[in-house]
Motif scaffolding. Structure first.
Motif, short mmCIF file in Angstrom:
data_model
loop_
_atom_site.label_atom_id
_atom_site.label_comp_id
_atom_site.label_asym_id
_atom_site.label_seq_id
_atom_site.Cartn_x
_atom_site.Cartn_y
_atom_site.Cartn_z
N PRO A 241 63.01 -17.96 40.74
CA PRO A 241 62.18 -17.50 41.93
C PRO A 241 63.02 -16.82 43.01
N LYS A 242 64.06 -16.82 43.17
CA LYS A 242 65.21 -16.04 44.05
C LYS A 242 64.78 -14.37 43.94
N PHE A 243 64.51 -14.04 42.64
CA PHE A 243 64.61 -13.00 42.57
C PHE A 243 63.08 -12.52 41.96
N THR A 244 62.37 -13.39 41.37
CA THR A 244 61.09 -13.23 40.55
C THR A 244 59.97 -13.97 41.01
N PRO A 245 58.92 -13.52 41.95
CA PRO A 245 57.86 -14.26 42.39
C PRO A 245 57.24 -15.06 41.37
N LEU A 246 56.87 -16.59 41.48
CA LEU A 246 56.38 -17.25 40.82
C LEU A 246 54.68 -16.73 40.74
N GLY A 247 54.29 -16.51 39.51
CA GLY A 247 53.25 -16.34 39.12
C GLY A 247 52.85 -14.68 38.80
N ALA A 248 53.89 -14.17 38.92
CA ALA A 248 54.12 -12.60 38.81
C ALA A 248 54.09 -12.10 37.41
N PRO A 249 53.29 -10.90 36.78
CA PRO A 249 53.65 -10.52 35.51
C PRO A 249 54.97 -10.05 35.25
N VAL A 250 55.54 -10.11 34.16
CA VAL A 250 57.02 -10.02 33.76
C VAL A 250 57.11 -9.05 32.42
N TRP A 251 57.37 -7.99 32.37
CA TRP A 251 57.72 -7.53 31.14
C TRP A 251 59.06 -7.60 30.41
N ILE A 252 58.91 -8.13 29.31
CA ILE A 252 60.27 -8.69 28.54
C ILE A 252 60.63 -7.57 27.49
N GLU A 253 62.00 -7.46 27.19
CA GLU A 253 62.39 -6.77 26.03
C GLU A 253 63.59 -7.26 25.50
N LYS A 254 63.40 -8.50 24.73
CA LYS A 254 64.42 -9.23 24.27
C LYS A 254 64.98 -8.75 22.98
N ASP A 255 66.26 -8.27 22.74
CA ASP A 255 67.03 -8.02 21.74
C ASP A 255 67.20 -9.06 20.72
N GLY A 256 67.93 -8.98 19.84
CA GLY A 256 68.69 -10.00 18.77
C GLY A 256 67.95 -9.80 17.61
N ALA A 257 67.95 -10.91 16.73
CA ALA A 257 67.70 -10.80 15.36
C ALA A 257 66.10 -10.84 15.40
N GLU A 258 65.31 -11.27 16.09
CA GLU A 258 63.98 -11.25 16.35
C GLU A 258 63.51 -10.62 17.67
N PRO A 259 63.61 -9.36 17.85
CA PRO A 259 63.21 -8.74 19.25
C PRO A 259 61.80 -9.27 19.65
N LEU A 260 61.56 -9.16 20.90
CA LEU A 260 60.38 -9.42 21.34
C LEU A 260 60.13 -8.41 22.78
N GLN A 261 58.87 -7.83 22.61
CA GLN A 261 58.45 -7.05 23.79
C GLN A 261 57.30 -7.12 24.15
N ARG A 262 56.96 -7.89 25.29
CA ARG A 262 55.82 -8.67 25.65
C ARG A 262 55.42 -8.74 27.08
N LEU A 263 54.23 -8.79 27.68
CA LEU A 263 54.00 -9.10 29.00
C LEU A 263 53.73 -10.45 29.00
N MET A 264 54.75 -11.09 29.88
CA MET A 264 54.46 -12.62 30.17
C MET A 264 54.32 -12.79 31.81
N ILE A 265 54.19 -14.05 31.97
CA ILE A 265 53.85 -14.44 33.27
C ILE A 265 54.85 -15.64 33.77
N ALA A 266 55.44 -15.34 35.09
CA ALA A 266 56.56 -16.24 35.41
C ALA A 266 55.96 -17.30 36.29
N GLN A 267 55.95 -18.38 35.25
CA GLN A 267 55.06 -19.73 35.70
C GLN A 267 55.77 -21.00 35.87
N ASP A 268 57.17 -20.60 35.71
CA ASP A 268 58.07 -21.93 35.46
C ASP A 268 59.28 -21.66 35.92
N THR A 269 60.12 -22.46 36.23
CA THR A 269 61.69 -22.56 36.68
C THR A 269 62.59 -23.35 35.66
N GLY A 270 63.74 -23.31 35.97
CA GLY A 270 64.62 -24.31 35.37
C GLY A 270 66.04 -24.33 36.11
#
Length: 320
Positions: A241-270
């Protein structure tokens, strides 16, 4: 560094189902901090077209801090357990001790494993597998399938004020595995094959998580995230949350063996999610979700969708 992009620069944007993300966004948008969000939240709940809503009122902002992008996965474990200690169910889940002071170091995992909290009536439940209990603590919430078939939902209540230390990295440091070989499943199998060394390995992570029972959370809902509401499989991510507001929409482009391009919502931290280009993808509940989440350790790119005025002001502030 922050840079405003166009939606045409988001790889796969036109192919996604933004309506699924919009419904998840509407679940927590009223909790987002900032004067720009309340009106957008009201519009979100009546928007006839999700893609048009995001394109009309938001701009994609690429935020970078010099760290390499990294996507991982998490899930809600389900363990077998009992409300009472038995010969089979003998590993306790503890509620937050009243003498824990937020931010101050408390008993270590080794101390607690050695029985430092025994006899204080802090047990919520007992489970049959110490390895699964360890990973339940890593995930921060879960389900306990009781002997009568009912499900106890539990959530994060606090921790012992000690820094998390990766046991996967410890196995790499010891030369047992190479970095590309390590996953949650590999770690679990190694600990079970080497019970004495495995127990000692788990205790190299001094951090310890305490839980609370969530009696009002039904079995069909996702676990409670950092915004104190249920999260959604494959649409919720944990962020810094230092960089991304909690609750904001976030577009992700994940590479790798199973790529993923999807609109997500920043609802958690770790505790391990640190950095502008760092996200943890929520895969759901149970063992299958756990297997899928454990495979993810991929590069890519994440772009935060911000209200238009806020997006350009943020870019100017960061660049200035």
């Amino acid at each position: 560094m922050a840079r405003v992009l166009s939606f045409d620069e988001l790889n796969g944007w036109a192919a996604d189902d933004q309506s699924a993300a919009l419904s998840v966004f509407a679940e927590t948008c009223d909790l987002i901090e900032g004067a720009e969000w309340p009106q957008l939240c009201a519009l979100a709940k009546q928007a006839p077209n999700a893609r048009s809503f995001f394109e009309l009122f938001f701009r994609p902002v690429l935020i970078e801090d010099g760290q390499e992008p990294l996507f991982t996965g998490y899930f809600e474990p389900e363990l077998r357990g009992s409300r009472s200690q038995t010969a089979r169910y003998r590993y306790p889940l503890y509620r937050l001790p009243p003498d824990v002071v937020s931010g101050a170091p408390y008993l270590s995992r080794q101390d607690i494993s050695d029985g430092a909290l025994a006899g204080r009536d802090l047990e919520i439940a007992w489970v049959d597998d110490p390895v699964e209990l360890f990973f339940l603590q890593v995930q921060g919430s879960g389900r306990i399938r009781l002997e009568n078939g009912s499900v106890m939902r539990i959530g994060y209540a606090g921790h012992n004020g000690r820094n998390y230390r990766s046991i996967g990295q410890e196995l790499i440091r010891r030369g047992i595995y190479d970095a590309h070989q390590v996953s949650a499943k590999v770690i679990q199998n190694w600990v079970r094959r080497n019970p004495v060394e495995g127990d000692a390995l788990l205790n190299t992570n001094p951090s310890y998580v305490f839980f609370r029972e969530l009696p009002s959370l039904s079995a069909d809902k996702g676990p409670i995230g950092a915004m104190h509401r249920s999260i959604t499989p494959m649409r919720t991510i944990a962020v810094d949350p230092k960089f991304t507001p909690l609750g904001a929409p976030v577009w992700i482009e994940k590479d790798g063996a199973e790529p993923l391009q999807r609109l997500m919502i920043a609802q958690d931290t770790g505790s391990a999610i640190k950095g502008a280009q760092r996200a943890d993808i929520f895969f759901g509940s149970g063992h299958f979700a756990g297997d899928q989440a454990g495979k993810i350790r991929d590069p890519g790119r994440m772009i935060v969708l911000m209200p238009i005025q806020l997006a350009y002001a943020f870019e100017e502030r960061v660049e200035g």
